[in-house]
Design an enzyme around this catalytic site. Structure first.
Site, PDB file in Angstrom:
ATOM      1  N   PRO A  22       3.771  -0.499  -2.207  1.00 15.15           N
ATOM      2  CA  PRO A  22       3.713   0.861  -1.687  1.00 15.15           C
ATOM      3  C   PRO A  22       2.319   1.196  -1.158  1.00 15.15           C
ATOM      4  O   PRO A  22       1.359   0.505  -1.497  1.00 15.15           O
ATOM      5  CB  PRO A  22       4.032   1.735  -2.901  1.00 15.15           C
ATOM      6  CG  PRO A  22       4.410   0.832  -3.998  1.00 15.15           C
ATOM      7  CD  PRO A  22       4.013  -0.547  -3.648  1.00 15.15           C
ATOM      8  N   PRO A  23       2.193   2.227  -0.342  1.00  8.11           N
ATOM      9  CA  PRO A  23       0.889   2.604   0.199  1.00  8.11           C
ATOM     10  C   PRO A  23      -0.076   2.987  -0.920  1.00  8.11           C
ATOM     11  O   PRO A  23       0.337   3.537  -1.932  1.00  8.11           O
ATOM     12  CB  PRO A  23       1.188   3.835   1.063  1.00  8.11           C
ATOM     13  CG  PRO A  23       2.653   3.879   1.228  1.00  8.11           C
ATOM     14  CD  PRO A  23       3.262   3.102   0.115  1.00  8.11           C
TER      15      PRO A  23
ATOM     16  N   THR B 207      -5.152  -3.503   1.149  1.00 10.58           N
ATOM     17  CA  THR B 207      -6.295  -3.715   2.030  1.00 10.58           C
ATOM     18  C   THR B 207      -7.536  -4.040   1.200  1.00 10.58           C
ATOM     19  O   THR B 207      -8.314  -4.933   1.537  1.00 10.58           O
ATOM     20  CB  THR B 207      -6.532  -2.473   2.900  1.00 10.58           C
ATOM     21  OG1 THR B 207      -5.319  -2.145   3.568  1.00 10.58           O
ATOM     22  CG2 THR B 207      -7.602  -2.706   3.915  1.00 10.58           C
TER      23      THR B 207
ATOM     24  N   GLU C 299      10.595  28.253 -16.610  1.00  4.82           N
ATOM     25  CA  GLU C 299       9.805  27.110 -17.094  1.00  4.82           C
ATOM     26  C   GLU C 299      10.079  26.839 -18.570  1.00  4.82           C
ATOM     27  O   GLU C 299      10.201  25.690 -18.988  1.00  4.82           O
ATOM     28  CB  GLU C 299       8.304  27.335 -16.868  1.00  4.82           C
ATOM     29  CG  GLU C 299       7.867  27.325 -15.409  1.00  4.82           C
ATOM     30  CD  GLU C 299       8.358  26.097 -14.647  1.00  4.82           C
ATOM     31  OE1 GLU C 299       8.456  25.002 -15.253  1.00  4.82           O
ATOM     32  OE2 GLU C 299       8.678  26.231 -13.451  1.00  4.82           O
TER      33      GLU C 299
HETATM   34  P1  ADP Z   1      -3.101  -0.008   0.752  1.00  5.94           P
HETATM   35  O1  ADP Z   1      -3.741  -0.879   1.768  1.00  5.94           O
HETATM   36  O2  ADP Z   1      -2.301  -0.759  -0.268  1.00  5.94           O
HETATM   37  O3  ADP Z   1      -2.322   1.142   1.320  1.00  5.94           O
HETATM   38  P2  ADP Z   1      -5.816   0.500   0.064  1.00  5.94           P
HETATM   39  O4  ADP Z   1      -6.233  -0.885  -0.252  1.00  5.94           O
HETATM   40  O5  ADP Z   1      -6.231   1.036   1.373  1.00  5.94           O
HETATM   41  O6  ADP Z   1      -4.243   0.676  -0.121  1.00  5.94           O
HETATM   42  O7  ADP Z   1      -6.318   1.441  -1.122  1.00  5.94           O
HETATM   43  C1  ADP Z   1      -6.821   2.723  -0.893  1.00  5.94           C
HETATM   44  C2  ADP Z   1      -7.877   3.060  -1.901  1.00  5.94           C
HETATM   45  O8  ADP Z   1      -7.315   3.232  -3.197  1.00  5.94           O
HETATM   46  C3  ADP Z   1      -8.912   1.976  -2.080  1.00  5.94           C
HETATM   47  O9  ADP Z   1      -9.937   2.123  -1.169  1.00  5.94           O
HETATM   48  C4  ADP Z   1      -9.396   2.202  -3.501  1.00  5.94           C
HETATM   49  O10 ADP Z   1     -10.394   3.182  -3.528  1.00  5.94           O
HETATM   50  C5  ADP Z   1      -8.185   2.754  -4.197  1.00  5.94           C
HETATM   51  N1  ADP Z   1      -7.477   1.711  -4.953  1.00  5.94           N
HETATM   52  C6  ADP Z   1      -6.196   1.341  -4.771  1.00  5.94           C
HETATM   53  N2  ADP Z   1      -5.840   0.387  -5.655  1.00  5.94           N
HETATM   54  C7  ADP Z   1      -6.926   0.134  -6.411  1.00  5.94           C
HETATM   55  C8  ADP Z   1      -7.187  -0.754  -7.504  1.00  5.94           C
HETATM   56  N3  ADP Z   1      -6.258  -1.581  -7.987  1.00  5.94           N
HETATM   57  N4  ADP Z   1      -8.421  -0.733  -8.047  1.00  5.94           N
HETATM   58  C9  ADP Z   1      -9.360   0.098  -7.577  1.00  5.94           C
HETATM   59  N5  ADP Z   1      -9.180   0.945  -6.558  1.00  5.94           N
HETATM   60  C10 ADP Z   1      -7.978   0.994  -5.968  1.00  5.94           C
HETATM   61 ZN    ZN Z   2      12.434  24.357 -12.337  1.00  6.91          ZN
HETATM   62 MG    MG Z   3      -3.789  -0.676   3.824  1.00  4.88          MG
END
Ligand code: ADP
Ligand code: ZN
Ligand code: MG
Length: 609
Positions: free
Chosen positions: A207-208, A213, A431
């Protein structure tokens, strides 16, 4: 990430700027400076000056006379054209003038060659570079107008991404798989000896915001090899036909630099399934060509050479099957949402970058953020730091983080929202309805917090439940109880005010989703047993489901979903009916306080079922 080339540019610019300034000075400034001291005059005036005996120096340079006069100690320089005058030498001698003729200094041939040929060439070369750069920028940083089809894959080298596996918290399986690749690139011999063939490509899926990256950047940091990084969208950029050319060029560069890593981010932009319609569909031709070229290149190069291709995507099921077959991206590295331990580790990694109070409990925050991605967690730490600054503190406290969790999940507090007392009361009952129903059912996560402070996301209040541990499996009963909890808000409204409000919209959506999934995907229905009724695509991006069944069956599913929700609703109503005193008492308390904790809630409820 730093591009290796960047530091060169400023030098060129300085050189050009210096040359331009010199040229301008030469043409405009120096001559006028010199001319300022020299007065032009005519030959007869010169003769008069000579007769007056004020001429002190005299020089003849080709056809120009340059002479100096001195009156009362002030020197003045004149220039005039030379005339055929045989007598002049004598007259000068008589007047006691120091005189001579300037011998034209023939510049050495090398110097004059440099001046007249090389300098201008160098100059125009630089001007050309500037123009090309300028044009490139104007064209959106894309293709170079002079060299069609060169890719802009940037070479990243070790020192410059600044990221290593230490920066990636959790994701141990992914790291392990990638470590193997890094290791292979360091000593390919060991793998060759035993006859092992490393996968040509590895695909990071998840997932995003889960750090795909980031992981690729960390690989670049760990491997001491060149690292080419390009985003899928860059392939399909400006001119038709460029994509394929870029792929070709990228792989040419890469095999020259082998062993090395090529990273294609967001590969789904080019790697989407090709549709069979061929020419008729049109429009996608460009992408298809790019994909075909990528496939060809991946087959073409020798795996032993040491070019490893990494790619990342959050839509693996939309990728063309051809990309996934052995010999291409045959290894799939899942990068999933972090579990409890993973979330805690990510919070710790990111809290290294901010000043944080020593007693902050990352574990508690991690527990409250089930389902959050790494990017969410990084964002939470930052929101916490922002809040600390807003409140004039110089360290992030536990309260900051707790609030930032809610900011990321539900938006900022809307402190100034005006809500009528009657409405506020209804929200409070709603709630407490959720919370009470949750607390009175077995296997339901404990209530952590109840609030009726509205949020910018539109939530008017919410009940936060936090489980002790992450759950990987949910039983039929647990899911049903969850649906009952969702219906608890509406049930309270009906019970107390004898009406229903629009406040339950989100509850309805969630309850329906769960009830549907029970029947169509989890096989928890009496009528359909273990029959697959639905497929889910795009699992990582919220999931879109498609029914697989005939319209009669679809109608039967609908009625079963409805029946499930009805059952849940009446169970909630029953629970609240039994506990109506507590419902009143707790709602009053919440109305007064606006936010109450799980402990306060349990203290009043005091019912251990
Ligand atoms: P994706 O490419 O999977 O959509 P990214 O690699 O761009 O996600 O991650 C976005 C940001 O989230 C990273 O720059 C980092 O700051 C944080 N992040 C995500 N996963 C981790 C992780 N496992 N450890 C540390 N930071 C993370
Ligand atoms: Zn509710
Ligand atoms: Mg990415």
């Amino acid at each position: 990430m730093q591009e290796q080339k960047t530091p060169k540019k400023p030098l060129i610019y300085y050189a050009i700027a210096a040359m331009t300034i010199m040229m301008l000075l030469n043409v405009f400034v120096f001559p006028t400076l010199l001319r300022g001291n020299i007065t032009e005059t005519d030959y007869s005036t010169f003769l008069t000056h000579l007769d007056d005996g004020i001429v002190t120096k005299f020089e003849l340079d080709e056809q120009t006379i340059l002479y100096a006069t001195e009156v009362d100690g002030k020197e003045q320089i004149y220039t005039t054209g030379a005339m055929p005058d045989d007598n002049l030498t004598n007259r000068l001698h008589e007047a006691g003038v120091t005189f001579g003729r300037v011998v034209a200094q023939e510049a050495s041939p090398i110097v004059s060659f440099l001046m007249s040929w090389v300098l201008p060439l160098v100059f125009f070369f630089f001007i050309g570079r500037i123009l090309i750069n300028f044009m490139q920028k104007r064209m959106g940083g894309g293709a170079n107008a002079m060299t069609f089809g060169k890719s802009n894959a940037k070479i990243y080298v070790q020192a410059q991404t600044g990221k290593t596996f230490k920066d990636v918290a959790g994701q141990d399986e992914a790291k392990e798989a990638l470590t193997e690749i890094v290791d292979f690139l360091h000593n390919p011999g060991r793998y060759a000896e035993i006859g092992a063939r490393l996968p040509k490509g590895a695909l990071l899926v998840g997932p995003p915001g889960t750090g795909k990256t980031l992981l690729a950047q960390a690989v670049a940091g760990e491997a001491n090899v060149p690292f080419f990084s390009i985003s899928g969208s860059e392939f399909v950029e400006m001119f038709v036909g460029m994509g394929a050319a870029k792929v070709r060029d990228l792989f040419k560069q890469a095999s020259e630099k082998a062993p090395c890593i090529v990273f294609i981010d967001e590969i789904d932009t080019i790697g989407k399934k090709r549709d069979g319609a061929g020419g008729i569909s049109g429009g996608n031709d460009e992408r298809e060509q790019t994909l075909n070229q990528l496939l060809t290149e991946m087959d073409g190069f020798d795996g032993k050479k040491g070019v490893v291709i990494l790619a990342a995507t959050n839509r693996p099921d939309s990728l063309d099957k051809a990309l996934l077959r052995p010999g291409r991206f045959d290894r799939r590295i899942p990068v999933e949402l972090p579990d409890l331990a993973g979330r805690e580790a990510i919070l710790k990694v990111h809290s290294r970058n901010v000043k944080i109070e020593p007693d902050v409990d990352c574990h508690a925050i991690a527990r409250a953020t089930s389902g959050a991605s790494g990017a969410d967690l990084a964002n939470m730490i930052n929101e916490g730091a922002l809040r600390a600054v807003r409140l004039g503190r110089d360290q992030v406290s536990q309260a900051d983080l707790e609030e930032s969790v809610e900011v990321v999940l539900a938006g900022y507090q809307r402190k100034n929202a005006v809500i009528q007392p009657k409405e506020k009361e209804m929200i409070a009952y709603h709630e407490i309805g959720h919370a009470l129903v949750a607390a009175c059912q077995q296997d339901s996560a404990p209530v952590h917090k109840i609030t009726i402070v509205p949020r910018t996301s539109g939530a008017l209040g919410y009940t936060m439940q936090i489980a002790e541990n992450d759950q990987v499996l949910m039983s039929k009963e647990e899911i049903f109880n969850k649906i009952v909890t969702y219906t608890g808000g509406r049930a309270a409204e009906e019970l107390i005010f004898n009406t229903s409000t629009s406040g339950a919209a989100n509850d309805i959506e969630q309850a329906t989703k769960l009830a549907r999934a029970m029947i169509t995907r989890y096989g928890m229905s009496d009528n359909f047993d273990m029959m697959a009724l639905e497929t889910t695509t795009n699992a990582y991006l919220g999931g879109e489901s498609q029914l697989l069944v005939s319209s009669q069956t679809a109608a039967a599913i609908d009625s079963e979903v409805l029946e499930t929700i009805r059952r849940a609703h009446s169970k909630a109503a029953e629970i609240l009916h039994d506990k109506i005193d507590k419902l009143h008492e707790l709602s009053r308390f919440l109305l007064e306080r606006e936010t109450i904790t799980g402990e306060e809630f349990m203290a009043i409820l005091d019912c251990k079922l």
